[in-house]
Write a protein that holds these residues in place. Structure first.
Motif, PDB file in Angstrom:
ATOM      1  N   ILE A  78       0.862  -1.175   0.000  1.00  0.00           N
ATOM      2  CA  ILE A  78       0.000   0.000   0.000  1.00  0.00           C
ATOM      3  C   ILE A  78       0.902   1.228   0.000  1.00  0.00           C
ATOM      4  O   ILE A  78       1.704   1.420   0.919  1.00  0.00           O
ATOM      5  CB  ILE A  78      -0.933   0.040   1.228  1.00  0.00           C
ATOM      6  CG1 ILE A  78      -1.867  -1.174   1.244  1.00  0.00           C
ATOM      7  CG2 ILE A  78      -1.744   1.346   1.228  1.00  0.00           C
ATOM      8  CD1 ILE A  78      -2.765  -1.255   2.467  1.00  0.00           C
ATOM      9  N   ARG A  89      -0.894   8.560  -8.779  1.00  0.00           N
ATOM     10  CA  ARG A  89      -1.614   7.326  -8.437  1.00  0.00           C
ATOM     11  C   ARG A  89      -1.385   6.276  -9.522  1.00  0.00           C
ATOM     12  O   ARG A  89      -1.086   5.118  -9.220  1.00  0.00           O
ATOM     13  CB  ARG A  89      -3.107   7.603  -8.278  1.00  0.00           C
ATOM     14  CG  ARG A  89      -3.925   6.362  -7.974  1.00  0.00           C
ATOM     15  CD  ARG A  89      -5.405   6.691  -7.839  1.00  0.00           C
ATOM     16  NE  ARG A  89      -5.661   7.556  -6.723  1.00  0.00           N
ATOM     17  CZ  ARG A  89      -5.904   7.141  -5.490  1.00  0.00           C
ATOM     18  NH1 ARG A  89      -5.921   5.851  -5.237  1.00  0.00           N
ATOM     19  NH2 ARG A  89      -6.134   7.994  -4.523  1.00  0.00           N
ATOM     20  N   ASP A  98      -0.445  -2.236  -4.677  1.00  0.00           N
ATOM     21  CA  ASP A  98      -1.784  -2.818  -4.752  1.00  0.00           C
ATOM     22  C   ASP A  98      -2.869  -1.822  -4.371  1.00  0.00           C
ATOM     23  O   ASP A  98      -4.032  -2.009  -4.712  1.00  0.00           O
ATOM     24  CB  ASP A  98      -1.855  -4.042  -3.833  1.00  0.00           C
ATOM     25  CG  ASP A  98      -0.872  -5.107  -4.274  1.00  0.00           C
ATOM     26  OD1 ASP A  98      -1.178  -5.835  -5.227  1.00  0.00           O
ATOM     27  OD2 ASP A  98       0.230  -5.190  -3.689  1.00  0.00           O
ATOM     28  N   ALA A  99      -2.491  -0.777  -3.655  1.00  0.00           N
ATOM     29  CA  ALA A  99      -3.417   0.286  -3.270  1.00  0.00           C
ATOM     30  C   ALA A  99      -2.610   1.566  -3.084  1.00  0.00           C
ATOM     31  O   ALA A  99      -1.388   1.518  -2.910  1.00  0.00           O
ATOM     32  CB  ALA A  99      -4.162  -0.078  -1.988  1.00  0.00           C
ATOM     33  N   TYR A 100      -3.297   2.692  -3.118  1.00  0.00           N
ATOM     34  CA  TYR A 100      -2.651   4.000  -3.067  1.00  0.00           C
ATOM     35  C   TYR A 100      -3.444   4.870  -2.109  1.00  0.00           C
ATOM     36  O   TYR A 100      -4.586   5.230  -2.399  1.00  0.00           O
ATOM     37  CB  TYR A 100      -2.647   4.595  -4.484  1.00  0.00           C
ATOM     38  CG  TYR A 100      -1.710   5.744  -4.715  1.00  0.00           C
ATOM     39  CD1 TYR A 100      -0.404   5.514  -5.115  1.00  0.00           C
ATOM     40  CD2 TYR A 100      -2.138   7.060  -4.564  1.00  0.00           C
ATOM     41  CE1 TYR A 100       0.463   6.573  -5.362  1.00  0.00           C
ATOM     42  CE2 TYR A 100      -1.277   8.117  -4.807  1.00  0.00           C
ATOM     43  CZ  TYR A 100       0.020   7.871  -5.205  1.00  0.00           C
ATOM     44  OH  TYR A 100       0.882   8.906  -5.448  1.00  0.00           O
ATOM     45  N   GLU A 101      -2.873   5.160  -0.948  1.00  0.00           N
ATOM     46  CA  GLU A 101      -3.550   5.954   0.079  1.00  0.00           C
ATOM     47  C   GLU A 101      -2.813   7.264   0.289  1.00  0.00           C
ATOM     48  O   GLU A 101      -1.588   7.286   0.379  1.00  0.00           O
ATOM     49  CB  GLU A 101      -3.613   5.170   1.396  1.00  0.00           C
ATOM     50  CG  GLU A 101      -4.482   3.942   1.328  1.00  0.00           C
ATOM     51  CD  GLU A 101      -5.959   4.260   1.149  1.00  0.00           C
ATOM     52  OE1 GLU A 101      -6.438   5.257   1.755  1.00  0.00           O
ATOM     53  OE2 GLU A 101      -6.634   3.534   0.401  1.00  0.00           O
ATOM     54  N   ARG A 109      -9.889   3.786   7.002  1.00  0.00           N
ATOM     55  CA  ARG A 109      -9.830   3.325   5.607  1.00  0.00           C
ATOM     56  C   ARG A 109      -8.587   2.458   5.382  1.00  0.00           C
ATOM     57  O   ARG A 109      -8.649   1.417   4.732  1.00  0.00           O
ATOM     58  CB  ARG A 109      -9.830   4.536   4.680  1.00  0.00           C
ATOM     59  CG  ARG A 109      -9.733   4.196   3.211  1.00  0.00           C
ATOM     60  CD  ARG A 109      -9.702   5.486   2.401  1.00  0.00           C
ATOM     61  NE  ARG A 109      -9.144   5.260   1.108  1.00  0.00           N
ATOM     62  CZ  ARG A 109      -9.850   5.254  -0.013  1.00  0.00           C
ATOM     63  NH1 ARG A 109     -11.133   5.465   0.009  1.00  0.00           N
ATOM     64  NH2 ARG A 109      -9.248   5.046  -1.163  1.00  0.00           N
ATOM     65  N   LEU A 110      -7.438   2.891   5.912  1.00  0.00           N
ATOM     66  CA  LEU A 110      -6.196   2.142   5.748  1.00  0.00           C
ATOM     67  C   LEU A 110      -6.307   0.752   6.371  1.00  0.00           C
ATOM     68  O   LEU A 110      -5.912  -0.241   5.748  1.00  0.00           O
ATOM     69  CB  LEU A 110      -5.022   2.909   6.368  1.00  0.00           C
ATOM     70  CG  LEU A 110      -3.670   2.191   6.316  1.00  0.00           C
ATOM     71  CD1 LEU A 110      -3.234   1.912   4.880  1.00  0.00           C
ATOM     72  CD2 LEU A 110      -2.619   3.014   7.056  1.00  0.00           C
ATOM     73  N   GLN A 112      -8.973  -0.979   6.881  1.00  0.00           N
ATOM     74  CA  GLN A 112      -9.866  -1.791   6.041  1.00  0.00           C
ATOM     75  C   GLN A 112      -9.128  -2.281   4.793  1.00  0.00           C
ATOM     76  O   GLN A 112      -9.269  -3.432   4.387  1.00  0.00           O
ATOM     77  CB  GLN A 112     -11.112  -0.993   5.649  1.00  0.00           C
ATOM     78  CG  GLN A 112     -12.123  -1.814   4.872  1.00  0.00           C
ATOM     79  CD  GLN A 112     -12.602  -3.028   5.651  1.00  0.00           C
ATOM     80  OE1 GLN A 112     -13.063  -2.900   6.786  1.00  0.00           O
ATOM     81  NE2 GLN A 112     -12.494  -4.211   5.066  1.00  0.00           N
ATOM     82  N   ARG A 113      -8.320  -1.412   4.185  1.00  0.00           N
ATOM     83  CA  ARG A 113      -7.523  -1.817   3.009  1.00  0.00           C
ATOM     84  C   ARG A 113      -6.571  -2.954   3.359  1.00  0.00           C
ATOM     85  O   ARG A 113      -6.409  -3.893   2.582  1.00  0.00           O
ATOM     86  CB  ARG A 113      -6.691  -0.651   2.474  1.00  0.00           C
ATOM     87  CG  ARG A 113      -7.420   0.360   1.729  1.00  0.00           C
ATOM     88  CD  ARG A 113      -7.636  -0.092   0.300  1.00  0.00           C
ATOM     89  NE  ARG A 113      -8.255   1.027  -0.364  1.00  0.00           N
ATOM     90  CZ  ARG A 113      -8.090   1.335  -1.615  1.00  0.00           C
ATOM     91  NH1 ARG A 113      -7.348   0.586  -2.380  1.00  0.00           N
ATOM     92  NH2 ARG A 113      -8.677   2.372  -2.115  1.00  0.00           N
ATOM     93  N   ASP A 116      -8.564  -6.057   3.610  1.00  0.00           N
ATOM     94  CA  ASP A 116      -9.024  -6.466   2.276  1.00  0.00           C
ATOM     95  C   ASP A 116      -7.901  -7.146   1.488  1.00  0.00           C
ATOM     96  O   ASP A 116      -8.124  -8.139   0.799  1.00  0.00           O
ATOM     97  CB  ASP A 116      -9.532  -5.263   1.473  1.00  0.00           C
ATOM     98  CG  ASP A 116     -10.840  -4.699   1.999  1.00  0.00           C
ATOM     99  OD1 ASP A 116     -11.511  -5.362   2.831  1.00  0.00           O
ATOM    100  OD2 ASP A 116     -11.180  -3.569   1.592  1.00  0.00           O
ATOM    101  N   LEU A 117      -6.692  -6.598   1.588  1.00  0.00           N
ATOM    102  CA  LEU A 117      -5.571  -7.130   0.806  1.00  0.00           C
ATOM    103  C   LEU A 117      -4.946  -8.387   1.401  1.00  0.00           C
ATOM    104  O   LEU A 117      -4.221  -9.096   0.713  1.00  0.00           O
ATOM    105  CB  LEU A 117      -4.494  -6.051   0.634  1.00  0.00           C
ATOM    106  CG  LEU A 117      -4.849  -4.923  -0.293  1.00  0.00           C
ATOM    107  CD1 LEU A 117      -3.828  -3.786  -0.183  1.00  0.00           C
ATOM    108  CD2 LEU A 117      -4.946  -5.404  -1.735  1.00  0.00           C
TER     109      LEU A 117
END
Length: 124
Positions: A78, A89, A98-101, A109-110, A112-113, A116-117
């Motif tokens: 992330i 992004r 895999d994600a961009y915060e 939110r982080l 939860q990401r 999720d991952l």
């Protein structure tokens, strides 16, 4: 779950690490890109929180190297960054993140990401 936090700003690194420990994660810390690469390969964390503006090797290069290595390509990454432009992004995701915060971090939110991952879709 083991997280590698790669962040060069000491205050940010401490804040993120404290929150992640509070959430029950085991934490390994890296101060720069070279250290992040080394620790990812030796510690094999379950997920990496990667600042894109790291010294020595930036986050984009770290992500590219980890995702091109068979031993580490499975580790979710992330990006945690203040680079807010749409092209940043795109660059982050293209490098293998895999994600961009964005910073400042929305911790709910982080977290939860992260879940999720790292959740096993085959698990009941």
């Amino acid at each position: 779950m083991r997280l590698l936090i790669a962040e060069d700003d000491a205050m940010n690194r401490d804040m993120i690490a404290r929150r992640m420990r509070w959430e029950g994660f085991a934490i390994t810390l890296a101060n720069d890109g070279a250290e992040a690469l080394h620790l990812a390969r030796t510690e094999m964390p379950d997920l990496i929180l990667l600042d894109m503006g790291l010294p020595k090797q930036n986050g984009w290069e770290v992500a590219r190297q980890l995702k091109s290595d068979d031993a580490t390509r499975h580790i979710p990454i992330i990006a945690l960054t203040a680079y807010v432009l749409p092209e940043d992004r795109i660059k982050g995701l293209a490098s293998g993140c895999d994600a961009y915060e964005l910073k400042p971090i929305d911790f709910e939110r982080l977290i939860q990401r992260i879940h999720d991952l790292t959740s096993d879709p085959a698990a009941p």
